[in-house]
Design a protein around this motif. Structure first.
Motif, short mmCIF file in Angstrom:
data_model
loop_
_atom_site.label_atom_id
_atom_site.label_comp_id
_atom_site.label_asym_id
_atom_site.label_seq_id
_atom_site.Cartn_x
_atom_site.Cartn_y
_atom_site.Cartn_z
N ASN A 41 0.85 -1.19 0.00
CA ASN A 41 0.00 0.00 0.00
C ASN A 41 0.89 1.24 0.00
O ASN A 41 2.11 1.13 0.05
N TRP A 42 0.26 2.41 -0.05
CA TRP A 42 1.05 3.63 -0.14
C TRP A 42 1.86 3.89 1.12
O TRP A 42 2.94 4.47 1.05
N ARG A 43 1.40 3.43 2.27
CA ARG A 43 2.19 3.60 3.51
C ARG A 43 3.49 2.81 3.42
O ARG A 43 4.55 3.31 3.83
N ASP A 44 3.42 1.59 2.91
CA ASP A 44 4.64 0.81 2.71
C ASP A 44 5.57 1.51 1.73
O ASP A 44 6.79 1.56 1.94
N ALA A 45 4.99 2.06 0.67
CA ALA A 45 5.80 2.73 -0.35
C ALA A 45 6.52 3.94 0.24
O ALA A 45 7.72 4.14 0.00
N ILE A 46 5.80 4.75 0.99
CA ILE A 46 6.40 5.93 1.61
C ILE A 46 7.53 5.52 2.56
O ILE A 46 8.59 6.14 2.58
N ALA A 47 7.32 4.47 3.31
CA ALA A 47 8.28 4.06 4.34
C ALA A 47 9.47 3.29 3.79
O ALA A 47 10.57 3.39 4.33
N HIS A 48 9.29 2.53 2.70
CA HIS A 48 10.33 1.58 2.31
C HIS A 48 10.86 1.70 0.89
O HIS A 48 11.95 1.18 0.60
N ALA A 49 10.12 2.30 -0.01
CA ALA A 49 10.55 2.34 -1.41
C ALA A 49 11.69 3.34 -1.60
O ALA A 49 11.69 4.42 -1.01
N ASP A 50 12.65 2.95 -2.42
CA ASP A 50 13.82 3.79 -2.71
C ASP A 50 13.55 4.56 -4.00
O ASP A 50 13.78 4.06 -5.11
N GLU A 51 13.08 5.79 -3.85
CA GLU A 51 12.70 6.59 -5.01
C GLU A 51 13.90 6.95 -5.87
O GLU A 51 13.80 6.97 -7.10
N ALA A 52 15.05 7.20 -5.25
CA ALA A 52 16.25 7.54 -6.02
C ALA A 52 16.67 6.37 -6.91
O ALA A 52 17.06 6.58 -8.07
N LEU A 53 16.59 5.16 -6.41
CA LEU A 53 16.95 3.99 -7.20
C LEU A 53 15.95 3.79 -8.35
O LEU A 53 16.35 3.47 -9.48
N PHE A 54 14.67 4.00 -8.07
CA PHE A 54 13.66 3.91 -9.13
C PHE A 54 13.96 4.94 -10.22
O PHE A 54 13.89 4.63 -11.41
#
Length: 111
Positions: A41-54
């Motif tokens: 979900n978006w909470r997981d994305a905010i907390a764990h996703a690496d936007e710079a790597l994406f």
């Protein structure tokens, strides 16, 4: 079937290059998340996703002729006009792009 093939291929390529990445979605709508665990979900994305790597992966894909939405919070789509050849080309580009991302090199530039 094409969506699952692309999603499974991206997941396998990320693992092959030693990247923590998860493909979440279903069929023709999904996203590749660079994260330390699954994104549900978006909470997981905010907390764990690496936007710079994406963003690095997105840039490397553009250099290789594959264009999709530049933000990790949007989905990747396979449409009715895509065929097996398109999926093959996308996975070839992704293999190269993920290799560069995994090595941590500066983004490539076309001359």
């Amino acid at each position: 079937a094409l969506g699952f093939r692309l999603a499974d291929g991206l997941s396998a390529l990320a693992a092959e290059h030693g990247l923590d990445a998860y493909v979440e979605g279903l069929g023709t709508v999904f996203q590749l998340w660079f994260a330390d665990g699954p994104i549900r979900n978006w909470r997981d994305a905010i907390a764990h996703a690496d936007e710079a790597l994406f963003t690095r992966w997105y840039q490397e894909m553009v250099i290789r002729g594959v264009l999709f939405h530049p933000l990790q919070f949007e989905n990747l789509f396979v449409s009715l006009v895509h065929d097996d050849h398109d999926i093959d080309e996308t996975l070839t580009a992704a293999a190269d792009a993920l290799s560069v991302v995994a090595r941590g090199r500066a983004p490539a530039h076309r001359s």
